[in-house]
Design an enzyme around this catalytic site. Sequence first.
Site, PDB file in Angstrom:
ATOM      1  N   TYR A  20       0.826  -1.213   0.000  1.00 44.59           N
ATOM      2  CA  TYR A  20       0.000   0.000   0.000  1.00 44.59           C
ATOM      3  C   TYR A  20       0.859   1.262   0.000  1.00 44.59           C
ATOM      4  O   TYR A  20       0.423   2.307  -0.473  1.00 44.59           O
ATOM      5  CB  TYR A  20      -0.916   0.033   1.224  1.00 44.59           C
ATOM      6  CG  TYR A  20      -2.232  -0.692   1.068  1.00 44.59           C
ATOM      7  CD1 TYR A  20      -2.282  -2.031   0.704  1.00 44.59           C
ATOM      8  CD2 TYR A  20      -3.430  -0.029   1.299  1.00 44.59           C
ATOM      9  CE1 TYR A  20      -3.496  -2.689   0.583  1.00 44.59           C
ATOM     10  CE2 TYR A  20      -4.649  -0.683   1.182  1.00 44.59           C
ATOM     11  CZ  TYR A  20      -4.674  -2.008   0.824  1.00 44.59           C
ATOM     12  OH  TYR A  20      -5.879  -2.650   0.707  1.00 44.59           O
ATOM     13  N   LYS A  38       3.571 -15.302   2.365  1.00 46.88           N
ATOM     14  CA  LYS A  38       3.779 -16.009   1.100  1.00 46.88           C
ATOM     15  C   LYS A  38       5.273 -16.259   0.991  1.00 46.88           C
ATOM     16  O   LYS A  38       5.929 -15.871   0.010  1.00 46.88           O
ATOM     17  CB  LYS A  38       3.210 -15.156  -0.056  1.00 46.88           C
ATOM     18  CG  LYS A  38       3.157 -15.857  -1.397  1.00 46.88           C
ATOM     19  CD  LYS A  38       2.125 -16.961  -1.493  1.00 46.88           C
ATOM     20  CE  LYS A  38       2.254 -17.697  -2.808  1.00 46.88           C
ATOM     21  NZ  LYS A  38       1.393 -18.907  -2.879  1.00 46.88           N
ATOM     22  N   ASP A  57      -2.557 -18.317   0.422  1.00 49.42           N
ATOM     23  CA  ASP A  57      -3.543 -19.033  -0.407  1.00 49.42           C
ATOM     24  C   ASP A  57      -4.197 -20.153   0.393  1.00 49.42           C
ATOM     25  O   ASP A  57      -5.413 -20.333   0.379  1.00 49.42           O
ATOM     26  CB  ASP A  57      -2.906 -19.549  -1.711  1.00 49.42           C
ATOM     27  CG  ASP A  57      -1.600 -20.294  -1.510  1.00 49.42           C
ATOM     28  OD1 ASP A  57      -1.037 -20.254  -0.399  1.00 49.42           O
ATOM     29  OD2 ASP A  57      -1.135 -20.948  -2.462  1.00 49.42           O
ATOM     30  N   ASP A  67      -6.184  -7.141   4.172  1.00 52.54           N
ATOM     31  CA  ASP A  67      -7.335  -6.516   3.519  1.00 52.54           C
ATOM     32  C   ASP A  67      -8.246  -7.605   2.956  1.00 52.54           C
ATOM     33  O   ASP A  67      -9.460  -7.604   3.170  1.00 52.54           O
ATOM     34  CB  ASP A  67      -6.847  -5.594   2.395  1.00 52.54           C
ATOM     35  CG  ASP A  67      -7.991  -4.929   1.654  1.00 52.54           C
ATOM     36  OD1 ASP A  67      -8.917  -4.442   2.331  1.00 52.54           O
ATOM     37  OD2 ASP A  67      -7.965  -4.910   0.405  1.00 52.54           O
ATOM     38  N   ASP A  83     -12.041  -9.365   4.756  1.00 48.46           N
ATOM     39  CA  ASP A  83     -13.347  -9.401   4.083  1.00 48.46           C
ATOM     40  C   ASP A  83     -13.893 -10.833   4.093  1.00 48.46           C
ATOM     41  O   ASP A  83     -15.083 -11.065   4.312  1.00 48.46           O
ATOM     42  CB  ASP A  83     -13.236  -8.941   2.616  1.00 48.46           C
ATOM     43  CG  ASP A  83     -13.480  -7.451   2.444  1.00 48.46           C
ATOM     44  OD1 ASP A  83     -13.177  -6.696   3.391  1.00 48.46           O
ATOM     45  OD2 ASP A  83     -13.965  -7.046   1.372  1.00 48.46           O
TER      46      ASP A  83
HETATM   47  C1  IPM Z   1     -10.343  -1.491   4.090  1.00 49.85           C
HETATM   48  C2  IPM Z   1     -10.644  -0.898   2.743  1.00 49.85           C
HETATM   49  C3  IPM Z   1      -9.536   0.079   2.383  1.00 49.85           C
HETATM   50  C4  IPM Z   1      -8.244  -0.704   2.294  1.00 49.85           C
HETATM   51  C5  IPM Z   1      -9.756   0.901   1.112  1.00 49.85           C
HETATM   52  C6  IPM Z   1     -11.093   1.595   1.083  1.00 49.85           C
HETATM   53  C7  IPM Z   1      -8.633   1.887   0.908  1.00 49.85           C
HETATM   54  O1  IPM Z   1     -10.817  -1.893   1.794  1.00 49.85           O
HETATM   55  O2  IPM Z   1     -10.234  -0.740   5.062  1.00 49.85           O
HETATM   56  O3  IPM Z   1     -10.225  -2.720   4.181  1.00 49.85           O
HETATM   57  O4  IPM Z   1      -7.929  -1.274   1.239  1.00 49.85           O
HETATM   58  O5  IPM Z   1      -7.520  -0.770   3.289  1.00 49.85           O
HETATM   59 MG    MG Z   2     -10.811  -3.860   2.582  1.00 51.84          MG
END
Ligand code: IPM
Ligand code: MG
Length: 358
Positions: A141, A191, A223, A247, A251
């Site tokens: 990032y 990884k 993975d 990230d 999710d």
């Molecule tokens: C998160 C989001 C952010 C990230 C984006 C919106 C920049 O997906 O907080 O997980 O990638 O960190």
């Molecule tokens: Mg995210």
Amino acid sequence: MKAQIAVLAGDGVGKEIVPEAVKLLRAAAEKFGHTLTFVPADVGGAAIDKIGVPLPDDTLALAKSSDAVLLGAVGGPKWEGLDYTIRPERALLGLREQLGLFANLRPAKLYPMLSEASTLKREVIEGIDLLVVRELTGGIYFGKPKGIEKTAEGERGVNTEVYTTHEIQRIAKVAFEAARKRRRKVMSVDKANVLESSELWRRVVIDVHRDYPDVELSHMYVDNCAMQLIRNPRQFDVLVTTNLFGDILSDEAAMLTGSIGMLPSASIGTKAGMYEPIHGSAPDIAGKNLANPIATIASAAMLLSYQLRLDKEAEAIERAIQKTLEQGYRTKDIQGPGTTLVGTVEMGDAILKNFLQG
Ligand code: IPM
Ligand code: MG
């Protein structure tokens, strides 16, 4: 206790869910005798529209001078065509960087009454209680070089995955400390079979672990971890990983619990932390009173416990969320048979009512 909270609602559903969380924080202050001051400011697309930049100086200054930041979400289709350097998402990255928020804690816990809301089978997800510790100010990032350059054949896009010993050490410590308050198991995700930065990651995590012999440490390639999270998520207690892997995996972990609308997060560094739902601005449902405010209300509870050390207050909010779900109130994302469908505001009100009665 006196504290100032910067309230950055941002875009899309952020504008709807943040006021619900503020309701609970105000009520907590009143009920437990604290003075919390809420100072709103623009961030993300909202700030671009008004001032031309996603993270105005005033907003950053406010965040820096506050005790904590409560954030909704940023971004939306309206700003997607903009250059990367001035997109709404830059505000988030800028806040993380400028406030030194190197550790992002994303707990994923299944509320038993929501086990039917998950896309996975009940027997797979029952009892999951894990914490993703995501490194937040390093890795691909922020790594340099980065950018898009013209070449003889076309263009070339570059990002750099980079980690230093220091960055790995401090996030590993956060993970081991967190594990001590939980089931004392850390899974480091990398990884290392392909990437040198991961090879260093693994070596440093093993080094830091020497100070935590009471915590069990294992390693997994990312993975495999993505697969194990849906195959057998109960095996995990604390997962510690890089910015990008975290990230993605967070999710995935969120979805185990039924809805991404349920999961809070805390981003912490050395000073003011930032507390926000892990979901985005959800432009498709924004402005319709459909968004689930629970992730943001639970983030407010994390703010109370992590930032202000108000554990009792935080637990009271968590209990109110639990009770409201037990009573059958559901926003659309977690709706199921025999439940009562409510909107964002009604969900916030129901949680508030349970909090005041609790
Ligand atoms: C998160 C989001 C952010 C990230 C984006 C919106 C920049 O997906 O907080 O997980 O990638 O960190
Ligand atoms: Mg995210």
